[in-house]
Design an enzyme around this catalytic site. Structure first.
Site, short mmCIF file in Angstrom:
data_model
loop_
_atom_site.label_atom_id
_atom_site.label_comp_id
_atom_site.label_asym_id
_atom_site.label_seq_id
_atom_site.Cartn_x
_atom_site.Cartn_y
_atom_site.Cartn_z
CE LYS A 1 -1.77 2.61 3.00
NZ LYS A 1 -1.77 4.05 2.28
CD GLU B 1 12.76 0.22 10.01
OE1 GLU B 1 13.33 -0.84 9.73
OE2 GLU B 1 13.32 1.02 10.63
CB CYS C 1 12.41 7.93 10.12
SG CYS C 1 13.17 6.89 8.73
CD GLU D 1 9.44 11.77 13.32
OE1 GLU D 1 8.11 11.30 13.57
OE2 GLU D 1 10.17 11.19 12.73
#
Lengths: 519, 503
Positions: free
Chosen positions: B188, B263, B297, B404
């Protein structure tokens, strides 16, 4: 510049005169056009291959290359001598030291190997034809060999950078890890039974691991490796990384095995020569791997699938005209199955087609040289004199070309020379056995230990016997069944070290341990 | 409904963009006719809309095709598989221009300095994986007389791969490890970046992969993604994305105890000791957060410098960033910093910057507004740009240091000594990467040993090599991708005992 063309199958008289003339002229061409028996044509490089160029030998020597199926000269190639070896080793040493190969990213080395495989694949028909022309093996075998070469180079290409060092945890006080570093210049000496395949088994792992190579082909089969060198520069190998010196063992092989700048010797050939090379290498403590002879036992239990077993035994001894180091040349059959199996085996042997290797239906082509043919026929005589019974074959086929019939000896005693010594031809002995312990002892009663075969449907027998056999490869319900990811090599007098599989890369690198004390 | 549309790239080149779902090597329409609109982040305008999978019917169809393909994929020889991977890598290389441009158009990544490198990395990763295919296997040993033991490394089955928007093709290529390990897959794509993977899918069919091995369902995470995670016919989920979604996935995957690798997010520290080569540290500090518009990330987004070198570091960092990280439209070959992926993301980043100012940070570069060079550009000032922003005098507890941001914002603070630096580094819910700059061997390796992190860079930041495992600890997730470790993620280790003696 003297130039002439040499056609395959030139008349004997003119060929003889031509040989004399060539030895006197200062320049022999660096390539000759060849017309193959199957109608294909190609340009055969004849020079030595050093620093990405084809070059003449320093002393302007050449030697003849014979077609074993017709006994006629194919062409001459340049013959390397000690001074050529020096030049090649210097080139390889410079290429190693300047880092153009040894310190680049492993993926780049993989890329060059991969491209080389692609070029060989595009030209597969010519490569297979050269192999059959030069070695005499059936074209159906040559085609398979070429596919195996392509596949193996790709395996090695993918391996570059994947097998490296370890981080070793010894506690907080230190930081310890290992590096796998290449050795340097590798001298590689290959045999004539699978010229191009043996070339790939040698250069593949050596190059993937970051070494540079100087390779000596067998004097009876120098052609296919030289043709492959056509593609080396195009594939992206820097100059000096791949070098080929055609020539004779006593000169070129000898020079490589004592040269101080050669850090490793890899040799495939006879046990006697292997011992000599090992002794030579000792003076400069070169790393050595040896793939030597064999007299491999092929064991048939009564519960084996007999039809399949007959085929496996055939492949075991007659594959590649018996010119296979791992040939299953001593067959041991459980007593109750002996008569029936031998009967089927003899029938199957006699149905094998021996003849023109360029015929697609031929099973077995010519032995590679006059020497080999004489040796094989010599052993047939010895066998007869020793009192063995000739069950099939035992004679030359035709009077031109080095062809010999698949041969079976029965009623042999273990002490006979035909049971103990490597014949390296399509000659096999068959013996009865009663018990498992007995056959394991018989199988292990050899100076060699390259391979062995076990034919049985019983899982226990298979593992128990394979545990006890002194052999580097044990095949169960198959024979001469290689795979590039599975290591191959011998116990005892069959050699030192392993080719193929991950183990091959170990023998082309050395471990450096780095250990740092952290305050 | 349209399954292809001719689109014009910013360069003027036209191409045919597949719009369908990719199932069984074919592009097919969505079962419920729904579509997913995708925007050009560089201009803010709509590019096109693609077919969006029906979470029940289409996900089920894709999973069933992958299941059917799994049996036959297992029996394709290792050599054939390896060759397919090499062919695909070659096709990617042959089509690098098109793929880079589509990637850049859909994601806002600068075409020359960013997207093109990603596509090259895709080819390299596929080649790397190809090299493992014919080299796998477990262990074998004989622990006692009459016993043979060995381990088989077997594929799991159908793997659901859910990938993010920050490196669409590159993140997809990492999960091709699943296919290399013998599994079949349903991918996806991120709802913000559905285009490039569909162009890539055409190459997969051309490379000769059997149908059902690689399937793509475009759609939203909460519908299509959830359906994939909860599907009983999926044997594993490999996810890259936010921590919040990672938590949802772990919970949903429990429906059939399917293993998951996650992740997730990060707030990786970059620690600069006084003995560091400051000029080098500056370069990496900038790269570690301003590359890819800070949408990394593992971006080293909080920087702490030992007191004695702090001011010097700040001055040099501002100068270096101004020079080396120019903002520009994605199609501009000189641009290094393109737009953020969506308007929402741009707004979120601006809001963090404003919040930082009120908490006490000093802005020494950038700020919470459209960069001037874009503001004056009529074609692009509707895009989602944020200029590289440096917030000085940050304290470890500030929001911009703890949360973040996923934008080109670096918070910089000071520390006293090693213990202080380690305390600050580990003071985070995340643990993805960590960077340390020092010339002291002992300090460097001690830092690497003690920091709570999946990856550590000594004297660099965000270096990536596909031989090395990538992944985090704590709220950054679990599981490792790439390297030999990556293969194990997608492998069932089966222990086989052979007994050949009697009791």
């Amino acid at each position: 510049m003297f130039s002439r063309t040499v056609y395959c199958g030139a008349k004997a008289a003119t060929a003889h005169v031509a040989r004399y003339q060539l030895r006197c002229f200062s320049q022999f061409p660096l390539s000759v056009p060849i017309n193959l028996p199957n109608g294909l044509e190609y340009e055969q490089p004849t020079g030595l291959f050093i620093n990405n160029k084809f070059v003449p030998s320093q002393q302007h020597k050449t030697f003849e290359v014979i077609n074993p199926s017709t006994e006629e000269e194919i062409c001459h190639v340049h013959e390397g001598r000690e001074d050529d070896v020096d030049i090649a080793v210097d080139a390889a040493d410079k290429a190693f030291t300047n880092g153009s190969w040894s310190t680049i990213e492993p993926a780049e080395r993989g890329q060059a190997l991969y491209r080389l495989a692609d070029y060989i694949e595009k030209d597969a028909d010519i490569f297979a034809s050269i192999e059959t022309l030069d070695n005499g093996k059936a074209i159906s075998n040559s085609k398979i060999d070429v596919q195996l070469v392509i596949n193996y180079l790709r395996y090695c290409a993918g391996a570059a950078g994947k097998f490296d060092g370890r981080l070793i945890d010894t506690g907080k006080t230190h930081f310890s890890y290992t590096r796998k570093e290449p050795l340097g210049v590798c001298g590689q000496i290959i045999p004539w039974n699978f010229p191009l395949l043996m070339w790939s088994w040698k250069i593949g792992p050596a190059l993937a691991a970051g070494n540079t190579v100087v390779l000596k082909t067998a004097e009876s089969t120098p052609l296919s490796a030289l043709y492959a060198c056509k593609y080396v520069a195009r594939a992206g190998f820097p100059p000096g990384v791949v070098n080929i010196v055609s020539g004779f063992g006593k000169i070129v092989g000898e020079a490589l095995s004592v040269h101080p700048k050669v850090k490793k010797i890899a040799f495939t050939g006879s046990t006697a020569t292997g011992i000599h090379i090992y002794q030579n290498a000792a003076s400069t403590l070169k790393k050595v791997t040896l793939e030597l002879g064999g007299k491999s036992p092929n064991i048939v239990f009564a519960d084996a699938d007999m039809a399949a077993t007959v085929q496996n035994i055939i492949m075991g001894i007659y594959f590649n005209a018996g010119e296979v180091c791992s040939a299953g040349s001593r067959v041991y059959v459980e007593e109750s199955a002996y008569d029936s199996l031998v009967d089927q085996f003899v029938k199957a042997s006699e149905s094998l087609k021996v003849g023109d290797p360029f015929d697609e239906t031929t099973f077995q082509g010519a032995q590679t040289s006059q020497n080999q043919l004489s040796k094989i026929l010599g052993y047939v005589d010895i066998g007869k004199k020793e009192g063995a019974t000739l069950l099939s074959g035992g004679e030359r086929v035709g009077d031109k070309g080095f062809f010999v019939r698949p041969t079976i000896f029965g009623d042999v005693k273990e002490s006979m020379r035909i049971v103990k010594e490597e014949i390296f031809g399509p000659v096999v002995t068959v013996t009865k056995f009663k018990t498992l312990d007995e056959v394991v002892d018989l199988a292990n009663d050899s100076q060699y230990g390259l391979a062995a075969g076990i034919h049985t449907t019983n899982i226990n027998n298979a593992i128990k016997v394979s545990d006890r056999l002194k052999a580097g490869t044990v095949w169960i319900n198959t024979y001469n069944d290689f795979h590039h990811a599975v290591p191959f090599g011998g116990f005892n007098a069959s050699g030192i070290g392993r080719e193929m599989g991950q183990e091959a890369f170990d023998s082309y690198s050395q471990v450096k341990a780095v250990r740092a004390k952290l305050q | 409904m349209l399954l292809y549309q001719e689109l014009t790239l910013p360069s003027g080149q036209k191409y045919s963009q597949p719009l369908g779902l990719f199932i069984n090597n074919e592009f097919v329409p969505s079962s419920n006719g729904s579509v997913l609109i995708t925007e050009n982040p560089g201009t803010g305008k709509v590019i096109t809309s693609v077919q969006a999978a029906d979470p029940v019917k289409d996900v089920d169809r894709a999973v069933k095709c992958a299941r059917k393909a799994f049996k036959s994929w297992k029996s394709v020889s290792l050599i054939e598989k390896r060759e397919m991977f090499f062919r695909l890598a070659q096709l990617v290389q042959d089509n690098i221009d098109l793929l880079s441009q589509v990637e850049s158009l859909d994601s806002g990544k600068p075409v020359k300095t960013n997207a093109r490198e990603d596509v090259e990395a895709v080819a390299d990763t596929l080649k790397y994986l190809a090299g493992w295919i014919d080299k796998t296997g477990g262990d074998a040993f004989s622990p006692a007389k009459g016993k043979l033991c060995y381990t088989l490394h077997q594929p799991l089955g159908v793997v659901g791969c859910i990938i993010p928007f920050n490196f669409p093709l590159s993140m997809m290529s990492w999960k091709w490890t699943a296919i290399a390990a013998g599994n079949t897959t349903v991918f996806k794509s991120a709802h913000q970046t559905p285009l490039s993977i569909l162009v890539f899918a055409e190459l997969v069919a051309r490379a000769g992969f059997p149908q059902g091995v690689f399937n793509v369902v475009s759609g939203q995470g909460d519908s299509v993604g959830t359906a994939l995670v909860r599907h009983l016919g999926v044997d594993k989920i490999a996810f890259t994305g936010s921590t919040r979604v990672g938590q949802l996935i772990q919970r949903n995957a429990s429906v059939n105890l399917k293993p998951v690798t996650l992740e997730c997010g990060g707030k990786s520290p970059i620690i600069v000791f006084e003995d560091a080569d400051i000029d080098e540290a500056v370069k990496w500090a900038a790269f570690g957060i301003f590359y890819n518009m800070g949408q990394i990330c593992s971006g080293t987004s909080r920087c702490f410098v030992q007191r004695s070198r702090y001011e010097e570091f700040l001055i040099k960092l501002v100068a270096f960033t101004k020079e080396s990280f120019p903002v520009g439209a994605p199609e501009d070959p000189d641009s290094v910093v393109g737009p953020q992926i969506t308007r929402d993301q741009q707004i979120k980043v601006f809001s963090y910057i404003k919040g930082a100012i009120s908490q006490g940070c000093r802005i020494i570069l950038g700020g919470p507004e459209l960069p001037n060079i874009i503001a004056d550009d009529e074609r692009h000032n509707g895009g989602f740009y944020v200029g590289p922003t440096i917030l000085a005098d940050a304290e470890p507890h500030y929001r911009v240091v703890q949360e973040e941001i996923f934008g080109p914002v670096l918070s910089v603070g000071q520390f006293d000594d090693y213990e202080d630096a380690m305390r600050i580094s580990n003071d985070s819910q995340y643990g993805l990467g960590a960077s340390v700059f020092t010339q002291s061997i002992a300090q460097a390796h001690q830092f690497a040993d003690e920091v709570e992190s999946g990856m550590v860079w000594i004297n660099s930041s965000n270096e990536l090599d596909y031989h090395m495992p990538f992944g985090g600890v704590k709220m950054s997730g679990h599981g490792r991708e790439l390297g030999k470790y990556g293969l194990l993620n997608f492998t069932n280790v089966k222990a086989v005992y052979v007994n050949y003696c009697k009791l």
